[in-house]
Design an enzyme around this catalytic site. Structure first.
Site, PDB file in Angstrom:
ATOM      1  N   HIS A   1       0.870  -1.100  -0.117  1.00  0.00           N
ATOM      2  CA  HIS A   1       0.024  -0.136  -0.138  1.00  0.00           C
ATOM      3  C   HIS A   1       0.762   1.325   0.068  1.00  0.00           C
ATOM      4  O   HIS A   1       1.947   1.311   0.302  1.00  0.00           O
ATOM      5  CB  HIS A   1      -0.777  -0.088   1.406  1.00  0.00           C
ATOM      6  CG  HIS A   1      -1.854   0.914   1.257  1.00  0.00           C
ATOM      7  ND1 HIS A   1      -1.703   2.350   1.671  1.00  0.00           N
ATOM      8  CD2 HIS A   1      -3.315   0.631   1.089  1.00  0.00           C
ATOM      9  CE1 HIS A   1      -2.867   2.991   1.710  1.00  0.00           C
ATOM     10  NE2 HIS A   1      -3.876   2.212   1.325  1.00  0.00           N
TER      11      HIS A   1
ATOM     12  N   ASP B   1       3.189  -4.776   8.294  1.00  0.00           N
ATOM     13  CA  ASP B   1       2.038  -4.125   7.938  1.00  0.00           C
ATOM     14  C   ASP B   1       0.541  -4.919   7.854  1.00  0.00           C
ATOM     15  O   ASP B   1       0.346  -5.500   7.234  1.00  0.00           O
ATOM     16  CB  ASP B   1       1.930  -3.299   6.506  1.00  0.00           C
ATOM     17  CG  ASP B   1       0.811  -2.687   6.214  1.00  0.00           C
ATOM     18  OD1 ASP B   1      -0.339  -2.686   7.198  1.00  0.00           O
ATOM     19  OD2 ASP B   1       0.609  -1.815   5.215  1.00  0.00           O
TER      20      ASP B   1
ATOM     21  N   GLN C   1      -4.563  -5.260   6.771  1.00  0.00           N
ATOM     22  CA  GLN C   1      -5.484  -6.344   6.242  1.00  0.00           C
ATOM     23  C   GLN C   1      -5.489  -7.555   6.821  1.00  0.00           C
ATOM     24  O   GLN C   1      -6.147  -8.758   6.657  1.00  0.00           O
ATOM     25  CB  GLN C   1      -5.239  -6.565   4.652  1.00  0.00           C
ATOM     26  CG  GLN C   1      -5.208  -5.164   3.935  1.00  0.00           C
ATOM     27  CD  GLN C   1      -6.896  -4.522   3.798  1.00  0.00           C
ATOM     28  OE1 GLN C   1      -7.826  -5.497   4.071  1.00  0.00           O
ATOM     29  NE2 GLN C   1      -7.014  -3.690   3.449  1.00  0.00           N
TER      30      GLN C   1
ATOM     31  N   LYS D   1     -10.902  -0.744   9.832  1.00  0.00           N
ATOM     32  CA  LYS D   1     -10.968  -1.789   8.736  1.00  0.00           C
ATOM     33  C   LYS D   1     -11.449  -3.025   9.474  1.00  0.00           C
ATOM     34  O   LYS D   1     -11.497  -4.313   8.916  1.00  0.00           O
ATOM     35  CB  LYS D   1      -9.758  -2.066   7.991  1.00  0.00           C
ATOM     36  CG  LYS D   1      -9.491  -1.221   7.199  1.00  0.00           C
ATOM     37  CD  LYS D   1      -7.907  -1.482   6.460  1.00  0.00           C
ATOM     38  CE  LYS D   1      -7.239  -0.256   5.747  1.00  0.00           C
ATOM     39  NZ  LYS D   1      -7.873   0.068   4.535  1.00  0.00           N
TER      40      LYS D   1
ATOM     41  N   CYS E   1      -4.856   2.482  -3.768  1.00  0.00           N
ATOM     42  CA  CYS E   1      -3.439   2.759  -3.080  1.00  0.00           C
ATOM     43  C   CYS E   1      -2.450   1.872  -3.256  1.00  0.00           C
ATOM     44  O   CYS E   1      -1.538   1.897  -2.423  1.00  0.00           O
ATOM     45  CB  CYS E   1      -3.653   3.046  -1.520  1.00  0.00           C
ATOM     46  SG  CYS E   1      -4.994   4.626  -1.413  1.00  0.00           S
TER      47      CYS E   1
HETATM   48  C1  PLP Z   1      -2.398  -3.149   3.390  1.00  0.00           C
HETATM   49  C2  PLP Z   1      -2.794  -1.615   3.871  1.00  0.00           C
HETATM   50  N1  PLP Z   1      -1.638  -0.898   4.537  1.00  0.00           N
HETATM   51  C3  PLP Z   1      -2.224   0.417   4.856  1.00  0.00           C
HETATM   52  C4  PLP Z   1      -3.472   0.840   4.701  1.00  0.00           C
HETATM   53  C5  PLP Z   1      -3.572   2.028   5.263  1.00  0.00           C
HETATM   54  O1  PLP Z   1      -4.427   2.411   6.187  1.00  0.00           O
HETATM   55  P1  PLP Z   1      -5.097   3.578   6.749  1.00  0.00           P
HETATM   56  O2  PLP Z   1      -5.622   4.410   5.466  1.00  0.00           O
HETATM   57  O3  PLP Z   1      -6.200   3.228   7.723  1.00  0.00           O
HETATM   58  O4  PLP Z   1      -3.956   4.224   7.599  1.00  0.00           O
HETATM   59  C6  PLP Z   1      -4.290  -0.012   3.972  1.00  0.00           C
HETATM   60  C7  PLP Z   1      -5.687   0.863   3.968  1.00  0.00           C
HETATM   61  O5  PLP Z   1      -6.139   0.708   2.875  1.00  0.00           O
HETATM   62  C8  PLP Z   1      -3.708  -1.238   3.554  1.00  0.00           C
HETATM   63  O6  PLP Z   1      -4.706  -2.073   2.988  1.00  0.00           O
END
Ligand code: PLP
Ligand code: PLP
Lengths: 132, 415, 415, 132
Positions: free
Chosen positions: B127, B204, B207, B230, B371
């Site tokens: 992401h 990270d 998910q 999420k 993203c």
């Molecule tokens: C794998 C992953 N990392 C990071 C993020 C970023 O999350 P947030 O926008 O809640 O900071 C997301 C959200 O789309 C994600 O799917």
């Protein structure tokens, strides 16, 4: 679902008018939509009298951005840059003739915004030569 | 159906008020849970309970509602710690979201520990939130940022990973589960190899936490991040976990109230972890809401959540290609290493148009790059459509998706 | 009373559900609004409305609830802009709180523009959130941080300010209203003089926005920050305002989703302001709640809010010394330059004990240094007690405070 | 309100026992409570047999922190460091004999924690000399 995209939109999408490149463009401008990745490259050939001799575009995008680019490029042929400067968002929406939700507005407006910024580059550049 | 599912999504829908709304006369088929989840009633009630009944600031009020607010906020921290298997609640830093957690590590740990010519390893399926902070850090420090590639089947290329580990990176970071393709990475194994190469590892878990059991001690990573929104929680909640000794050695990130011990004009001493990293009034209501969300998920059982989503994704991987002729599904071909995420393109319809037309049928999917622009570059797609699942997703949702996609195909067919 | 008040606090209490609760058989006398405010029902409803009915992520969903969420979130931005008199909603960056806003400026603008031996001027009456970020920046850049002192009457010493302005600081920053003593600073005048000296000015409006009319264009400052949770909104909301051209010239702070235009492995381009500074999923529910809070305040009229609090503080300045024999009240002696904040010490009872004993009477006051240790050092007090007012505060609350303090005095009297 | 602070607490607050300094302290330790600014300085004189010969404290604070310091210092006189190491939070609460809310716990425990860290410094330091 079927009532949203009129046949004309789909027709423009399948066979966009003015799709391709120009050999001797006066103006070339790229535009992109940061949220979804749509891109367009617009080329314009301008006559000495400031009217559009020819126009073409390339780029991938959705039906709405492709159809609006196709219709917009049709419409500006032969027009002067001053006339183009008065083309507004409503004209694009009128061309499309369908309901555009806020999230899709950027798709619909990508070609117009790229055109506008091409024209204003041109005007800025001309202003500059005039001064120099 | 023959498969016994411990989790009944249709029954669970009763816990989510949004399903009482009608969209063009229908129940919402919400297939964008990877972007953010819907919220069960208990979460809204927890948030509203704080706002209505004990809306005090935390940590300093010597009066009843101040103590209630502090107790509820700290209880949320303990629930988070337990949910991800942390040893100690003091290892949990409350943040707005996964993005802030990663930036916190980049600014605090990163600016102290990453020097010129050091290497940071990440992957091409990250992401943007796990790419851009490291780009900014690498640029500031003149360090190298390297990317593990992924293969046709949507899995990380482990040879490419080994090659990069040989450069002796200081930090390795990757998604536990890809939001772009649903790939479930072999986290524990990758952590072990990174440690052998002498790197610290940030996982990270944005998910992973919502969708499968997580235990940071078993993963043995050094940093772990996720977002509450999420995971059935409200936006504004999330956590950074790190080993206590790492947190303690990290300099502060943001300065302000709560993170200090003593402030003098010419010098300041800082509070203990985790408070050192929580400057200013925290998002108390969101944290409390996240606590309620994790209770709800714990009651369901994360094993059951994962089993349910695996079953759904296997169903989707089977029926969508059967029924939707021009669909191309990206990522792993099997439910064994795939979370409840189906990212796809239709041959003739652009993802934006797909999403718009699906919306007319009360089906919510995402269209765009999610993203993950580098991932899409690698897939060779400007954009894709994505349907993602959660506890309230049913077979019926997938059937509705298939039918609607058939209609889209028909509309866009180049005849 | 002879004074006509447009605002009836007792009637307004009906809008705040917490007053339906009983505390030791009594209605809560909440006198800690400077720490955080209570929340009217409409704010909770706005938050719950989002969580229950359209809990989608913002800015990317091509489906109905995604568009609803985006519209509500952006409407909140517009309300904030209007409330503080910004020219353009694009000048509003949504943040968690005032602390984050200040840190954002310190990290982004500060690290780019502050160099070795440059001077930053702040004051001795600042909240830690407007001291520590500048200490961290000054330390990193080897810059100077200087402090304007304040006088016996709790007002900034304007001569000391002029002397410091002669050092040609790059940045000047101060509170509009002190949370420590209630002092209302002459912001517009101080901004003008700082500009004449060539400095940019950041105004900490955390205690101004909730309590008096604010217009950033009239103040003519360059940066302005505040927190939603002190303004009837939920925690997790707040804003940084800055002139558009300043924002545009600032490098990004946190990296991640939403703040980018295009991400490639080797380079990234950034989104337009304000999105460039909003990495990751924002706190959508808190922002929407803040929008509802600002609507509520606008309906009351900020002139009326200020008039009400001025009247209350004048009443308190009069009756407390009359009735509570050993009280020492710190700060301005008149309501004309004092917000609804009474910071005090009793001769023989420590502030902690005062707060504990008041809690037994269902009166909530703060005890400690209120995140203003340098201010307390200057006052010569380790700690103080603080009673602070808002729209729901009535004369009755102040009367109850006076009576309870008399009891505390009696208990602690050294006989 | 009056029932909360027993007379004994107020008595210790008004006239704390062992308040002051020692001329020849074996151990000196400062403690502070970051949230509210309370501070204490604790001095201990230790006999050769490891028992507490004398103890004193200074510092400003609330009735709860002052009374608990006063009572705690009374209690440890003559005790060995090992005995002191077993003094726990409950002992302090028992001494006070009143309801202590979570927010005030730090006030109540400040003297105990300062004492504990003084003793563990001493033990660490002794351990060190033994090794050397
Ligand atoms: C794998 C992953 N990392 C990071 C993020 C970023 O999350 P947030 O926008 O809640 O900071 C997301 C959200 O789309 C994600 O799917
Ligand atoms: C003047 C002032 N500035 C800054 C802050 C910090 O606010 P927050 O904790 O919401 O970031 C406060 C809150 O106490 C304040 O009163």
């Amino acid at each position: 679902m079927d009532d949203l995209y009129r046949d004309e939109i789909l027709e423009h999408y399948r066979n966009p008018h003015n799709f391709g490149t120009l050999d001797e463009p006066t103006l070339v401008k790229e535009g992109s939509n940061p949220l979804c990745g749509d891109r367009i490259t617009l080329m314009l050939e301008i006559n000495d009298d400031g009217t559009v001799k020819d126009v073409a575009f390339t780029g991938r995008g959705c039906a709405i951005s492709q159809a609006s680019a196709s219709m917009l490029t049709d419409e500006i042929k032969g027009k002067s840059l001053t006339e183009i400067a008065t083309t507004g968002r409503q004209d694009v929406l009128d061309n499309l003739g369908i309901e555009i939700s806020p999230a899709r507005m950027k798709c619909a407006m990508l070609s117009l915004e790229t055109l506008k910024s091409a024209v204003s580059d041109r005007v800025a550049w001309q202003g500059k030569t005039d001064e120099e | 159906m023959a498969i016994v599912r411990a989790l009944d999504p249709v029954a669970l829908q009763a816990d989510f008020p949004i399903f009482e709304r009608e969209f063009r006369g229908r129940r919402l088929a919400y297939l964008d849970s990877a972007a953010t989840s819907l919220k069960p009633r208990v979460v809204t009630e927890a948030v509203a309970g704080y706002l209505n009944n004990y809306s005090a600031n935390v940590h300093r009020g010597i009066y009843q509602i101040g103590e209630e607010a502090t107790a509820a906020y700290e209880a949320a921290r303990t629930k988070i710690a337990k949910f991800i298997g942390a040893k100690d609640a003091r290892e949990i830093v409350m943040v707005r979201n996964a993005t802030e957690a990663i930036n916190l590590v980049a600014y605090s740990w990163g600016r102290k520990n990453i020097n010129k010519a050091d290497t940071i390893v990440t992957t091409e399926m990250e992401h943007h939130s796990n790419i851009v902070p490291w780009q900014l850090l690498a640029q500031e420090k003149d360090a190298d940022l390297e990317f593990v590639s992924f293969d046709e089947d949507g899995t990380l290329n482990q040879d490419s990973y080994d090659v990069l580990l040989r450069t002796k990176p200081k930090l390795v970071t990757f998604v536990a589960v890809s939001n772009g393709m649903g790939t479930i990475n072999p986290v524990a194994d990758m952590v072990r190899r990174a440690h052998e190469a002498g790197a610290l590892v940030l996982v990270d878990g944005a998910q992973a936490v919502p969708h499968q059991p997580v235990n940071v001690q078993e993963l043995d990573c050094d940093f772990f991040v996720f977002s509450g929104h999420k995971s059935l929680g409200p936006p504004g909640s999330g956590a950074l976990w790190a080993r206590r000794e790492i947190l303690e050695a990290m300099p502060p990130f943001m300065g302000g109230g709560e993170m200090i011990r003593e402030v003098h004009l010419r010098h300041t001493t800082f509070n203990d972890v985790p408070y050192k990293f929580e400057a200013g009034t925290p998002d108390i209501s969101a944290a409390i809401g996240l606590g309620a969300a994790l209770d709800y998920l714990s009651d369901l059982g994360m094993d059951h959540v994962r089993a349910h989503e695996r079953e759904l994704v296997e169903y989707a991987l089977k029926v969508l290609p059967e029924r939707v002729k021009t669909i191309r599904i990206h990522g792993p071909k099997s439910g064994s290493n795939r979370a409840g995420v189906i990212t796809f393109n239709l041959a003739d319809a652009h993802p934006h148009d797909v999403a718009t037309l699906l919306d007319r049928e009360a089906i919510a999917v995402r269209a765009g790059h999610h993203c993950t622009m580098p991932l899409h570059q690698r897939l060779g797609e400007e954009a894709s459509a994505r349907a993602s699942f959660y506890v309230y997703t049913s077979h019926d949702d997938i059937d509705r998706l298939a039918e609607a996609l058939i209609k889209v195909e028909r509309l866009f067919a180049r005849n």
